[in-house]
Design a protein around this motif. Structure first.
Motif, short mmCIF file in Angstrom:
data_model
loop_
_atom_site.label_atom_id
_atom_site.label_comp_id
_atom_site.label_asym_id
_atom_site.label_seq_id
_atom_site.Cartn_x
_atom_site.Cartn_y
_atom_site.Cartn_z
N ASN A 36 8.66 -15.95 -45.76
CA ASN A 36 7.58 -15.82 -44.98
C ASN A 36 6.73 -17.03 -45.29
N TYR A 94 5.83 -0.93 -46.00
CA TYR A 94 6.52 -1.36 -44.58
C TYR A 94 5.64 -1.97 -43.50
N ALA A 99 4.89 -5.40 -43.39
CA ALA A 99 5.43 -6.34 -42.54
C ALA A 99 6.42 -5.88 -41.46
N ARG A 100 6.70 -4.75 -41.22
CA ARG A 100 7.75 -4.30 -40.34
C ARG A 100 7.11 -2.89 -39.99
N TYR A 101 6.04 -2.82 -39.79
CA TYR A 101 5.50 -1.52 -39.51
C TYR A 101 5.57 -0.98 -38.02
N GLY A 140 8.30 -2.05 -36.43
CA GLY A 140 9.48 -2.13 -35.98
C GLY A 140 10.08 -3.31 -36.16
N GLU A 141 9.59 -4.54 -35.71
CA GLU A 141 10.13 -5.87 -35.84
C GLU A 141 9.51 -6.41 -36.98
N HIS A 142 10.13 -7.01 -37.97
CA HIS A 142 9.82 -7.66 -39.11
C HIS A 142 9.05 -9.04 -39.16
N GLY A 143 7.63 -9.07 -39.42
CA GLY A 143 6.84 -10.06 -39.32
C GLY A 143 5.99 -10.43 -37.93
N ASN A 144 6.07 -9.13 -37.16
CA ASN A 144 5.29 -9.34 -36.01
C ASN A 144 4.03 -9.07 -36.01
N ASN A 190 2.05 -5.24 -35.26
CA ASN A 190 1.74 -4.48 -36.45
C ASN A 190 0.43 -4.18 -36.47
#
Length: 197
Positions: free
Chosen positions: A9, A83, A85-87, A89-93, A97
């Motif tokens: 990150n 969760y 960072a991936r709330y 469904g897509e990590h880091g978006n 989020n």
């Protein structure tokens, strides 16, 4: 002291480097050493941080610093929490989020939008370190109804600090670093390192 940051990150890396600017600690991104993110399979922040730190230590042979952090919203029973960072469904978006969080809180009044950022930092001196240094930090505030400010990263635009009357994304970096969950955890870590023999 050379530490590998057990994260890919870039926002976190820059924030930690800024917080460590006055120390003799050099932070190297694990991605610079060809290390991918570890699978975060645990159910608590501290266990995930240990998994990440151990993974980076094993693959680099360097001491590793891992951070596991998130935002916990009281009206959502602590979600997104682990969760964060991936709330959506897509990590880091971060955009998606935030949208999901605002949707989940759409009908929740200000008085019930309390939340806190939480951070745990784990420092492993080597992969089999039986006594990892573990510190934590917390930053209390509430969730706004819409984004405010364009600084920071992650949930900063919707996290409001009532004491300072602005979102984390509106704050100058020096102010944010002094208040943030990560800043508090890192201050505690630096203190622990000074106390080491």
């Amino acid at each position: 002291m050379k530490l590998v940051l057990a994260s890919s990150n870039h926002g976190k890396l820059e924030e930690l480097r800024s917080l460590l600017a006055d120390s003799d600690i050099e932070l190297i991104a694990q991605s610079d050493l060809g290390v991918d993110d570890a699978d975060e399979t645990a159910t608590t922040f501290v266990e995930n941080a240990l998994i990440k730190a151990r993974h980076a230590c094993q693959l680099t042979g360097l001491p590793a610093l891992a951070d596991d952090s998130g935002i916990c919203v009281d009206a959502l029973n602590g979600a997104p929490g682990l969760y964060s960072a991936r709330y959506a469904g897509e990590h880091g978006n971060a955009g998606r989020n935030i949208d999901k969080l605002l949707d989940a809180l759409a009908d929740v009044p200000d008085a019930q939008r309390s939340a806190h950022f939480y951070c745990v930092l784990v420092l492993l001196r080597h992969a089999n370190d039986p006594q990892p240094l573990i510190v934590e930090g917390e930053w209390r505030g509430r969730i706004l109804h819409a984004r405010q400010g364009d600084g920071g990263h992650g949930y900063d635009p919707v996290f409001f600090d009532p004491e300072h009357g602005q979102s984390a994304a509106e704050m100058p970096l020096t102010l944010k670093n002094g208040l943030s969950h990560r800043g508090k955890a890192l201050a505690a870590l630096k203190q622990r390192l000074l106390e080491q023999p």
